[in-house]
Design a protein around this motif. Structure first.
Motif, PDB file in Angstrom:
ATOM      1  N   PHE A 226       0.837  -1.202   0.000  1.00  0.00           N
ATOM      2  CA  PHE A 226       0.000   0.000   0.000  1.00  0.00           C
ATOM      3  C   PHE A 226       0.868   1.247   0.000  1.00  0.00           C
ATOM      4  N   ASN A 227       0.239   2.381  -0.315  1.00  0.00           N
ATOM      5  CA  ASN A 227       0.891   3.686  -0.291  1.00  0.00           C
ATOM      6  C   ASN A 227       0.362   4.446   0.917  1.00  0.00           C
ATOM      7  N   SER A 228       1.228   4.718   1.879  1.00  0.00           N
ATOM      8  CA  SER A 228       0.780   5.347   3.134  1.00  0.00           C
ATOM      9  C   SER A 228       0.202   6.740   2.901  1.00  0.00           C
ATOM     10  N   HIS A 229       0.724   7.436   1.897  1.00  0.00           N
ATOM     11  CA  HIS A 229       0.218   8.777   1.599  1.00  0.00           C
ATOM     12  C   HIS A 229      -1.233   8.711   1.140  1.00  0.00           C
ATOM     13  N   GLN A 230      -1.547   7.699   0.324  1.00  0.00           N
ATOM     14  CA  GLN A 230      -2.922   7.539  -0.152  1.00  0.00           C
ATOM     15  C   GLN A 230      -3.851   7.109   0.982  1.00  0.00           C
ATOM     16  N   VAL A 231      -3.357   6.224   1.841  1.00  0.00           N
ATOM     17  CA  VAL A 231      -4.178   5.703   2.938  1.00  0.00           C
ATOM     18  C   VAL A 231      -4.551   6.802   3.930  1.00  0.00           C
ATOM     19  N   SER A 232      -3.604   7.706   4.209  1.00  0.00           N
ATOM     20  CA  SER A 232      -3.824   8.692   5.276  1.00  0.00           C
ATOM     21  C   SER A 232      -4.143  10.096   4.785  1.00  0.00           C
ATOM     22  N   LYS A 233      -4.544  10.235   3.513  1.00  0.00           N
ATOM     23  CA  LYS A 233      -5.036  11.539   3.063  1.00  0.00           C
ATOM     24  C   LYS A 233      -6.306  11.882   3.833  1.00  0.00           C
ATOM     25  N   PRO A 234      -6.585  13.185   4.025  1.00  0.00           N
ATOM     26  CA  PRO A 234      -7.785  13.561   4.780  1.00  0.00           C
ATOM     27  C   PRO A 234      -9.059  12.926   4.233  1.00  0.00           C
ATOM     28  N   GLU A 235      -9.148  12.805   2.907  1.00  0.00           N
ATOM     29  CA  GLU A 235     -10.379  12.300   2.298  1.00  0.00           C
ATOM     30  C   GLU A 235     -10.297  10.814   1.951  1.00  0.00           C
ATOM     31  N   SER A 236      -9.269  10.114   2.444  1.00  0.00           N
ATOM     32  CA  SER A 236      -9.071   8.716   2.074  1.00  0.00           C
ATOM     33  C   SER A 236     -10.237   7.831   2.506  1.00  0.00           C
ATOM     34  N   SER A 237     -10.557   6.887   1.657  1.00  0.00           N
ATOM     35  CA  SER A 237     -11.562   5.890   1.972  1.00  0.00           C
ATOM     36  C   SER A 237     -11.196   4.620   1.215  1.00  0.00           C
ATOM     37  N   SER A 238     -10.828   3.577   1.938  1.00  0.00           N
ATOM     38  CA  SER A 238     -10.453   2.334   1.285  1.00  0.00           C
ATOM     39  C   SER A 238     -10.728   1.161   2.216  1.00  0.00           C
ATOM     40  N   ASP A 239     -10.629  -0.045   1.649  1.00  0.00           N
ATOM     41  CA  ASP A 239     -10.836  -1.250   2.450  1.00  0.00           C
ATOM     42  C   ASP A 239      -9.809  -1.344   3.573  1.00  0.00           C
ATOM     43  N   LEU A 240      -8.648  -0.756   3.349  1.00  0.00           N
ATOM     44  CA  LEU A 240      -7.582  -0.843   4.351  1.00  0.00           C
ATOM     45  C   LEU A 240      -7.854   0.018   5.581  1.00  0.00           C
ATOM     46  N   THR A 241      -8.724   1.020   5.430  1.00  0.00           N
ATOM     47  CA  THR A 241      -8.988   1.911   6.568  1.00  0.00           C
ATOM     48  C   THR A 241     -10.352   1.662   7.204  1.00  0.00           C
ATOM     49  N   ALA A 242     -11.133   0.738   6.624  1.00  0.00           N
ATOM     50  CA  ALA A 242     -12.478   0.472   7.135  1.00  0.00           C
ATOM     51  C   ALA A 242     -12.418  -0.577   8.235  1.00  0.00           C
ATOM     52  N   LEU A 243     -12.882  -0.220   9.415  1.00  0.00           N
ATOM     53  CA  LEU A 243     -12.876  -1.163  10.527  1.00  0.00           C
ATOM     54  C   LEU A 243     -13.895  -2.274  10.269  1.00  0.00           C
ATOM     55  N   ASP A 244     -13.478  -3.512  10.545  1.00  0.00           N
ATOM     56  CA  ASP A 244     -14.358  -4.656  10.313  1.00  0.00           C
ATOM     57  C   ASP A 244     -15.451  -4.761  11.373  1.00  0.00           C
ATOM     58  N   GLU A 245     -15.164  -4.269  12.564  1.00  0.00           N
ATOM     59  CA  GLU A 245     -16.128  -4.414  13.659  1.00  0.00           C
ATOM     60  C   GLU A 245     -16.441  -3.042  14.250  1.00  0.00           C
ATOM     61  N   GLN A 246     -17.545  -2.980  14.963  1.00  0.00           N
ATOM     62  CA  GLN A 246     -17.880  -1.746  15.668  1.00  0.00           C
ATOM     63  C   GLN A 246     -16.951  -1.630  16.872  1.00  0.00           C
ATOM     64  N   MET A 247     -16.085  -0.650  16.831  1.00  0.00           N
ATOM     65  CA  MET A 247     -15.125  -0.490  17.909  1.00  0.00           C
ATOM     66  C   MET A 247     -15.359   0.826  18.610  1.00  0.00           C
ATOM     67  N   PRO A 248     -15.381   0.839  19.931  1.00  0.00           N
ATOM     68  CA  PRO A 248     -15.563   2.117  20.631  1.00  0.00           C
ATOM     69  C   PRO A 248     -14.450   3.096  20.284  1.00  0.00           C
ATOM     70  N   CYS A 249     -14.788   4.379  20.271  1.00  0.00           N
ATOM     71  CA  CYS A 249     -13.789   5.401  19.934  1.00  0.00           C
ATOM     72  C   CYS A 249     -12.692   5.434  20.987  1.00  0.00           C
ATOM     73  N   LEU A 250     -11.468   5.525  20.520  1.00  0.00           N
ATOM     74  CA  LEU A 250     -10.341   5.646  21.437  1.00  0.00           C
ATOM     75  C   LEU A 250     -10.232   7.082  21.930  1.00  0.00           C
ATOM     76  N   PRO A 251      -9.722   7.276  23.128  1.00  0.00           N
ATOM     77  CA  PRO A 251      -9.517   8.648  23.595  1.00  0.00           C
ATOM     78  C   PRO A 251      -8.456   9.332  22.755  1.00  0.00           C
ATOM     79  N   PRO A 252      -8.561  10.640  22.545  1.00  0.00           N
ATOM     80  CA  PRO A 252      -7.507  11.353  21.800  1.00  0.00           C
ATOM     81  C   PRO A 252      -6.229  11.368  22.626  1.00  0.00           C
TER      82      PRO A 252
END
Length: 337
Positions: A226-252
């Motif tokens: 993968f290309n990390s720049h593509q994955v972490s662009k502000p508007e990125s949306s891909s299978d690699l960034t989609a969580l498979d399960e409902q996960m509670p939000c982590l604290p900042p």
């Protein structure tokens, strides 16, 4: 700051990403002149400069194998050495070390000790210097305590190829790596990356998409490239960034912990313009540092122009104050006192 001249030495790509024209207009409205430096021309006639802001990554990397780049870099270094009153932002040796992930990860690995009170760490990693036999690499991975999956990154932390990474899920798939490279244990972090942008004594946190969680431990899954720049662009949306399960939000990230991290890195790096990529471990909630970037793009930082000009002003004011103090000490009290 009125009458000050600030030289900028940037690649065309960096110039566009930073929107240097707009920054020059912003500076002009504050009485500061921005001068674009042309490295292919003699520097002395383009000066004088009170300060030079630069990102010479292209030239530094290419100078290793290209004589023309070597000459450009030598000319720049010669100008800086013969004009000691010109401030360089940031120092060339500091910037050069961050172009080598082996060097920057050695710095990151020490943060665990210096920032122990803040529970800040960096994942275990392995430097792979050359293509040795697969069994040797597998043994080194075990010896260093790395755990699958592993993320593989190029040694050179600059250029489009530096964003090309891979996720390796088993010892057998280590055959897919291309040394010199760096292997790092992948830490599940809820597909959220926190980019910390540093401008002098100010910093800004921007949230970005990141890689989703993967089961811990080796498996027979094929290597993911993968290309990390593509994955972490502000508007990125891909299978690699989609969580498979409902996960509670982590604290900042804790603002106090980030403050401590930035303070420590400014000292360790001797730099004022850099970025830090951090994630939150989903199991331990530990602040985990995974990369350091030279003079990043500062996308999503609306205060960047004012922060950069403010930092330039503070650096030059400090330089002026130091110079005046030295003159006064050397020459005794000013006349008339």
């Amino acid at each position: 700051m009125s009458g000050r001249r600030v030289g900028f030495c940037l690649s065309d790509k960096k110039r566009r990403r930073m929107n240097l024209d707009a920054f020059a207009d912003f500076c002009a409205s504050h009485g500061v002149e921005v001068v674009e430096i042309d490295l292919t021309q003699p520097l002395a006639p383009q000066g004088p400069f009170d300060i030079i802001v630069h990102k010479l990554s292209d030239v530094i990397v290419e100078a290793e194998h290209d004589s023309q780049s070597q000459q450009l870099l030598a000319n720049f270094e010669s100008y800086v050495s013969t004009h000691p009153s010109t401030v360089l932002l940031d120092p060339l040796p500091a910037m050069t070390q961050l172009l080598d992930r082996f060097a920057s990860y050695r710095i990151m690995s020490k943060l665990h000790n210096s920032l122990r009170d803040w529970r800040i760490c960096s994942p275990p990693y392995l430097e792979v210097h050359s293509a040795s036999d697969l069994s040797s690499i597998q043994q080194a991975v075990m010896a260093q305590g790395l755990s699958f999956p592993l993320i593989c990154k190029t040694r050179v932390a600059h250029g489009s190829l530096s964003h090309e990474m891979s996720l390796i899920f088993s010892a057998g798939s280590l055959a897919d790596i291309h040394p010199p490279c760096l292997l790092q244990s992948f830490v599940n972090h809820g597909a959220v990356l926190h980019k910390v942008f540093v401008v002098g004594d100010k910093h800004f946190c921007v949230e970005r998409p990141s890689l989703k969680n993967f089961p811990s431990g080796p498996c027979d899954r094929k290597t993911i490239f993968f290309n990390s720049h593509q994955v972490s662009k502000p508007e990125s949306s891909s299978d690699l960034t989609a969580l498979d399960e409902q996960m509670p939000c982590l604290p900042p990230p804790s603002s106090q912990a980030v403050d401590a991290l930035v303070r420590e890195l400014r000292v360790q790096l001797d730099m004022a313009l850099f970025g830090v990529d951090v994630i939150i471990n989903i199991h331990t909630h530990t602040l985990t540092v995974i990369d350091i970037n030279i003079f990043p793009g500062y996308e999503g930082v609306p205060q960047f122009f004012s922060s950069l000009l403010s930092h330039i002003e503070s650096v030059l004011d400090k330089e002026t104050s130091t110079t005046s103090s030295l003159k006064t000490t050397a020459g005794g009290p000013p006349a008339g006192l």
